[in-house]
Write a protein that holds these residues in place. Sequence first.
Motif, PDB file in Angstrom:
ATOM      1  N   VAL A 138      21.891  15.878   6.431  1.00 40.19           N
ATOM      2  CA  VAL A 138      20.814  16.264   6.356  1.00 40.19           C
ATOM      3  C   VAL A 138      20.557  15.353   4.962  1.00 40.19           C
ATOM      4  N   MET A 139      18.934  14.575   5.433  1.00 40.07           N
ATOM      5  CA  MET A 139      18.635  13.647   4.489  1.00 40.07           C
ATOM      6  C   MET A 139      17.043  14.361   4.504  1.00 40.07           C
ATOM      7  N   VAL A 140      16.779  14.178   3.517  1.00 36.59           N
ATOM      8  CA  VAL A 140      15.776  14.252   3.237  1.00 36.59           C
ATOM      9  C   VAL A 140      14.983  13.818   1.663  1.00 36.59           C
ATOM     10  N   ILE A 164      20.171  12.055  -0.546  1.00 35.47           N
ATOM     11  CA  ILE A 164      18.446  12.451  -0.659  1.00 35.47           C
ATOM     12  C   ILE A 164      18.039  10.965  -1.219  1.00 35.47           C
ATOM     13  N   ARG A 165      16.698  10.556  -0.238  1.00 37.18           N
ATOM     14  CA  ARG A 165      15.353   9.409  -1.145  1.00 37.18           C
ATOM     15  C   ARG A 165      14.885   9.410  -1.650  1.00 37.18           C
ATOM     16  N   VAL A 166      15.275   8.903  -2.401  1.00 41.41           N
ATOM     17  CA  VAL A 166      14.465   8.709  -3.903  1.00 41.41           C
ATOM     18  C   VAL A 166      14.252   7.173  -4.654  1.00 41.41           C
ATOM     19  N   HIS A 167      12.759   7.105  -5.427  1.00 44.23           N
ATOM     20  CA  HIS A 167      12.790   6.213  -6.142  1.00 44.23           C
ATOM     21  C   HIS A 167      13.276   5.663  -7.007  1.00 44.23           C
ATOM     22  N   GLU A 168      13.476   6.855  -7.973  1.00 44.38           N
ATOM     23  CA  GLU A 168      14.215   6.746  -9.625  1.00 44.38           C
ATOM     24  C   GLU A 168      15.372   7.554  -8.907  1.00 44.38           C
ATOM     25  N   ARG A 177       8.521  12.464  -5.527  1.00 49.03           N
ATOM     26  CA  ARG A 177       6.754  11.803  -5.730  1.00 49.03           C
ATOM     27  C   ARG A 177       6.182  11.955  -4.839  1.00 49.03           C
ATOM     28  N   LYS A 178       6.436  13.077  -3.650  1.00 46.50           N
ATOM     29  CA  LYS A 178       5.526  13.342  -3.009  1.00 46.50           C
ATOM     30  C   LYS A 178       4.611  14.377  -3.596  1.00 46.50           C
ATOM     31  N   ARG A 179       3.475  14.036  -2.884  1.00 41.86           N
ATOM     32  CA  ARG A 179       1.897  15.089  -3.321  1.00 41.86           C
ATOM     33  C   ARG A 179       1.845  16.448  -3.426  1.00 41.86           C
ATOM     34  N   VAL A 232      17.571   0.128   6.767  1.00 39.79           N
ATOM     35  CA  VAL A 232      16.137  -0.308   7.268  1.00 39.79           C
ATOM     36  C   VAL A 232      14.974   0.462   7.906  1.00 39.79           C
ATOM     37  N   ASP A 233      14.297   0.912   7.096  1.00 39.23           N
ATOM     38  CA  ASP A 233      12.903   1.830   7.517  1.00 39.23           C
ATOM     39  C   ASP A 233      11.814   1.829   8.582  1.00 39.23           C
ATOM     40  N   THR A 234      12.066   1.980   9.500  1.00 37.01           N
ATOM     41  CA  THR A 234      11.121   1.401  10.957  1.00 37.01           C
ATOM     42  C   THR A 234      11.093   2.335  11.926  1.00 37.01           C
ATOM     43  N   VAL A 238      20.131  13.477  10.558  1.00 39.34           N
ATOM     44  CA  VAL A 238      18.519  14.310  10.484  1.00 39.34           C
ATOM     45  C   VAL A 238      18.093  14.428   9.243  1.00 39.34           C
ATOM     46  N   ASP A 239      16.490  14.790   9.637  1.00 43.56           N
ATOM     47  CA  ASP A 239      15.141  14.610   8.334  1.00 43.56           C
ATOM     48  C   ASP A 239      14.409  15.692   8.295  1.00 43.56           C
ATOM     49  N   PRO A 240      13.911  16.690   7.951  1.00 44.67           N
ATOM     50  CA  PRO A 240      12.375  17.722   7.878  1.00 44.67           C
ATOM     51  C   PRO A 240      11.513  16.999   7.851  1.00 44.67           C
ATOM     52  N   GLU A 272       6.270  -0.723   6.164  1.00 48.74           N
ATOM     53  CA  GLU A 272       4.934  -0.315   6.692  1.00 48.74           C
ATOM     54  C   GLU A 272       5.068   1.165   5.761  1.00 48.74           C
ATOM     55  N   SER A 273       4.124   0.844   4.753  1.00 51.56           N
ATOM     56  CA  SER A 273       3.572   2.332   4.448  1.00 51.56           C
ATOM     57  C   SER A 273       3.530   3.767   5.817  1.00 51.56           C
ATOM     58  N   THR A 274       4.348   4.180   5.578  1.00 50.18           N
ATOM     59  CA  THR A 274       4.027   5.613   5.870  1.00 50.18           C
ATOM     60  C   THR A 274       2.568   6.581   5.532  1.00 50.18           C
ATOM     61  N   ARG A 275       2.099   6.309   4.826  1.00 53.13           N
ATOM     62  CA  ARG A 275       1.237   7.954   4.073  1.00 53.13           C
ATOM     63  C   ARG A 275       0.042   8.188   4.538  1.00 53.13           C
ATOM     64  N   ILE A 277      19.691   2.589  10.875  1.00 48.57           N
ATOM     65  CA  ILE A 277      18.597   2.578  10.922  1.00 48.57           C
ATOM     66  C   ILE A 277      17.683   3.961  10.653  1.00 48.57           C
ATOM     67  N   ASN A 278      16.773   3.857   9.791  1.00 43.58           N
ATOM     68  CA  ASN A 278      15.796   4.717   9.290  1.00 43.58           C
ATOM     69  C   ASN A 278      14.459   4.924  10.037  1.00 43.58           C
ATOM     70  N   ASP A 279      14.839   5.992  11.102  1.00 46.57           N
ATOM     71  CA  ASP A 279      13.046   5.949  11.972  1.00 46.57           C
ATOM     72  C   ASP A 279      11.926   7.290  12.167  1.00 46.57           C
ATOM     73  N   ASP A 303       1.317  -0.640   0.154  1.00 50.49           N
ATOM     74  CA  ASP A 303      -0.036   0.272   0.167  1.00 50.49           C
ATOM     75  C   ASP A 303       0.632   1.432  -0.125  1.00 50.49           C
ATOM     76  N   SER A 304       2.214   1.418  -0.425  1.00 46.27           N
ATOM     77  CA  SER A 304       2.887   2.312  -0.738  1.00 46.27           C
ATOM     78  C   SER A 304       2.322   3.486  -1.927  1.00 46.27           C
ATOM     79  N   PHE A 305       2.595   4.690  -1.198  1.00 44.78           N
ATOM     80  CA  PHE A 305       1.771   5.306  -2.074  1.00 44.78           C
ATOM     81  C   PHE A 305       2.715   5.266  -3.116  1.00 44.78           C
ATOM     82  N   SER A 306       3.895   5.392  -4.302  1.00 42.27           N
ATOM     83  CA  SER A 306       3.443   5.453  -5.375  1.00 42.27           C
ATOM     84  C   SER A 306       4.444   4.062  -6.055  1.00 42.27           C
TER      85      SER A 306
HETATM   86  N1  HH2 Z   1       9.028   9.449   3.967  1.00 40.45           N
HETATM   87  C1  HH2 Z   1       8.720   7.795   3.670  1.00 40.45           C
HETATM   88  C2  HH2 Z   1       9.173   7.159   3.944  1.00 40.45           C
HETATM   89  N2  HH2 Z   1      10.017   6.919   4.757  1.00 40.45           N
HETATM   90  N3  HH2 Z   1      12.246   8.528   5.380  1.00 40.45           N
HETATM   91  C3  HH2 Z   1      12.470   9.654   6.157  1.00 40.45           C
HETATM   92  N4  HH2 Z   1      13.679   9.981   6.877  1.00 40.45           N
HETATM   93  N5  HH2 Z   1      12.455  10.165   5.123  1.00 40.45           N
HETATM   94  C4  HH2 Z   1      11.276  10.956   4.355  1.00 40.45           C
HETATM   95  O1  HH2 Z   1      10.769  11.202   3.868  1.00 40.45           O
HETATM   96  C5  HH2 Z   1      10.631   9.290   4.504  1.00 40.45           C
HETATM   97  C6  HH2 Z   1      10.383   8.244   5.115  1.00 40.45           C
HETATM   98  C7  HH2 Z   1       6.970   7.573   2.481  1.00 40.45           C
HETATM   99  O2  HH2 Z   1       7.795   7.285   0.760  1.00 40.45           O
HETATM  100  P1  HH2 Z   1       7.543   6.314   1.261  1.00 40.45           P
HETATM  101  O3  HH2 Z   1       8.265   5.263   1.522  1.00 40.45           O
HETATM  102  O4  HH2 Z   1       7.350   5.708  -0.762  1.00 40.45           O
HETATM  103  O5  HH2 Z   1       5.231   5.815   1.066  1.00 40.45           O
HETATM  104  P2  HH2 Z   1       5.016   4.822   2.132  1.00 40.45           P
HETATM  105  O6  HH2 Z   1       5.391   5.479   3.449  1.00 40.45           O
HETATM  106  O7  HH2 Z   1       3.820   4.921   1.388  1.00 40.45           O
HETATM  107  O8  HH2 Z   1       5.591   3.314   2.028  1.00 40.45           O
END
Ligand code: HH2
Length: 274
Positions: free
Chosen positions: A213-215, A254-258, A219-221, A95-97, A183-185, A61-64, A114-116, A27-30
């Motif tokens: 700094v990370m951003v 920079i955190r990107v899909h492409e 693809r965000k809204r 790991v994004d958790t 740090v990430d805004p 886990e989607s965080t949209r 760890i990306n929290d 269910d991630s947004f993109s």
């Molecule tokens: N954005 C998303 C997820 N994780 N982590 C950091 N540090 N910074 C962000 O801006 C960030 C993040 C949301 O994007 P995405 O992973 O594409 O979507 P979803 O959360 O729907 O899986």
Amino acid sequence: MFDLHLPSQTLRLDPPIVMGVVNVTPDSFSDGGRFRDPDLAVAHGLSLAAQGAAIVDVGGESTRPGAEPVGVEEELRRVLRVIDGLVARHIVVSVDTRHAPVAQRALDHGASIINDISGLRDPAMRSLAARAGVPVVIMHMPNDDPATMQQFARYGDVVADVVGALRRQIATAQAAGVEQIIVDPGIGFGKTTAHNLALIRRLDEIAALGRPVMVGVSRKRFIGQITGDDEPSGRLAGTLAANLAAVARGAHIIRVHEVAPHVHALRMWRALNE
Ligand code: HH2
């Protein structure tokens, strides 16, 4: 100049680096549903690394805004095989958790960052990060729950408020023994389009915290709101512009899909700024 000290190597952050996103979610947004099959997710991560991603960020886990939370067991089931597959090929994995048990198992399986998104709010996450000694991304979110975060998009001066909150979170993490803090805004997390634009425009104020700094704008809204691209997959040009603006104001990761377009854009940007 910043370096990230990982268990297996040191990552230089000058020039800025690209983190590629692999969402193992329905269910991630993109890209929700594209990489539910672990083999496909691993192949995608390898492809992002081949395109020049220095780190591959694996999330289960989607965080949209409004996303349903998933249980720890399900999150582990989604990410561990993917982490295994990437680590076996010597890819640097984050790991994004927001869940300490997931972070712990991910580190045991070879993840090295760890990306929290909840910014180490959980004391268990802080002590685990301190013990492991790995770099940690502390992201700003105005509350602790993505499901309701847009209700909290109220700030005085958004940039000053985010800097203040990050400063407090850094202090709490340091007190727990965490040393390597990125740090990430938190672009899009409890923020309106105007807030997101202000945070990128004034990213130098976040950089003044003295941390890498990370951003994550990919693809965000808010990009679609400006460019008119309703489909997330059509937001590459807007994403590139926002990321270059962020890099010009001090972003290191920079955190990107492409990945490939960003690697090329960064090369060009660097050549122009040498
Ligand atoms: N954005 C998303 C997820 N994780 N982590 C950091 N540090 N910074 C962000 O801006 C960030 C993040 C949301 O994007 P995405 O992973 O594409 O979507 P979803 O959360 O729907 O899986």
